[in-house]
Design a protein around this motif. Structure first.
Motif, short mmCIF file in Angstrom:
data_model
loop_
_atom_site.label_atom_id
_atom_site.label_comp_id
_atom_site.label_asym_id
_atom_site.label_seq_id
_atom_site.Cartn_x
_atom_site.Cartn_y
_atom_site.Cartn_z
N TRP A 288 -9.36 -31.81 -7.51
CA TRP A 288 -8.90 -32.82 -6.71
C TRP A 288 -7.62 -33.45 -7.71
O TRP A 288 -7.92 -33.52 -8.88
N LEU B 226 -10.19 -33.39 -12.48
CA LEU B 226 -11.21 -33.87 -11.59
C LEU B 226 -11.70 -32.54 -10.58
O LEU B 226 -10.87 -31.94 -10.16
N ARG B 227 -12.88 -32.46 -10.74
CA ARG B 227 -13.40 -31.09 -9.65
C ARG B 227 -14.58 -31.76 -8.96
O ARG B 227 -15.42 -32.75 -9.33
N SER B 228 -14.90 -31.26 -7.69
CA SER B 228 -16.29 -31.44 -7.03
C SER B 228 -17.41 -31.13 -7.93
O SER B 228 -17.39 -30.36 -8.79
N TYR B 229 -18.37 -31.86 -7.74
CA TYR B 229 -19.61 -31.65 -8.55
C TYR B 229 -20.29 -30.43 -8.43
O TYR B 229 -20.59 -29.53 -9.23
N ARG C 224 -19.54 -40.90 -3.66
CA ARG C 224 -19.70 -39.53 -3.97
C ARG C 224 -19.40 -39.57 -5.67
O ARG C 224 -19.17 -40.58 -6.50
N TRP D 12 -18.31 -36.65 -8.93
CA TRP D 12 -17.36 -35.64 -9.27
C TRP D 12 -17.63 -35.16 -10.62
O TRP D 12 -18.18 -35.99 -11.36
N ARG D 13 -17.00 -34.06 -10.97
CA ARG D 13 -17.11 -33.68 -12.44
C ARG D 13 -15.95 -34.00 -12.93
O ARG D 13 -14.89 -34.03 -12.30
N TYR D 14 -15.75 -34.33 -14.22
CA TYR D 14 -14.29 -34.50 -14.94
C TYR D 14 -14.25 -33.47 -16.23
O TYR D 14 -15.33 -33.21 -16.65
#
Lengths: 141, 43
Positions: free
Chosen positions: A37, A28-31, A14, A16-18
């Motif tokens: 996260w 870190l976050r979900s896309y 998968r 993610w966005r950073y």
């Protein structure tokens, strides 16, 4: 409908966005969702994967992921400029899934997850962001 | 992350680490071993 019970974890691919804080920390976050996260924390989806399209999404293979990116993970950066607050880049990696997991033809929707590895990052200060995420989460490619 | 294709199967994955699926009740205690008090009388 029968339910198969298996032990271990399912590993999927998968992205993610950073984001980089003013003091240089990398988060870190979900896309798509705004889920954070964090190291040493398990992410649980708000609804079980039995509900509609809910669940923590991952692809079965890196090829499945790259196909969605039309062959170029840099295309994922378009979302970084429209999030509030701004995201600084995207990172690719693997995630462990467990609990209730719905298998799809090219991926999974899982109930619980944690990062298993980070492999590539694109965006602002990407090499340092990738190194910081690997160190803080204690996972390696 | 919506391009994961058509649904195929539902599974329950029980991790070897980080177990989050707990039993909903205490396990039953073991059955006591029954030992005869005396040997039966021999004819």
């Amino acid at each position: 409908v029968t339910t198969e019970i298996v032990t271990g974890e399912i590993v999927g691919h998968r992205f993610w966005r950073y984001f980089i804080s003013p003091v240089g920390d990398v988060g870190l976050r979900s896309y798509v969702a705004d889920t954070f996260w964090r190291p040493r924390q398990i992410v649980e989806c708000s609804e079980t994967p039995d509900v509609a399209e809910h669940g923590i999404h991952a692809f079965k293979t890196l090829s499945d992921l790259i196909f969605v990116c039309r062959g170029d993970p840099r295309s994922l950066l378009v979302r970084c400029d429209v999030t509030v607050p701004k995201s600084h880049g995207v990172v690719l990696g693997c995630v462990q899934l467990w609990g209730i997991v719905h298998k799809h033809s090219r991926g999974y929707r899982g109930q619980y997850a944690k990062p298993a590895s980070f492999s590539e990052a694109y965006g602002d200060d990407a090499p340092r962001a990738l190194a910081r995420l690997k160190a803080s989460f204690g996972v390696w490619s | 992350m919506a391009e994961i294709g058509e649904p195929e199967k539902r599974v329950v994955v029980v991790p070897l680490e980080n177990p989050v699926i707990q039993p909903t009740h205490e396990p039953s205690p073991p059955e006591p071993v029954k030992v005869p008090e005396k040997e039966p009388a021999q004819p």
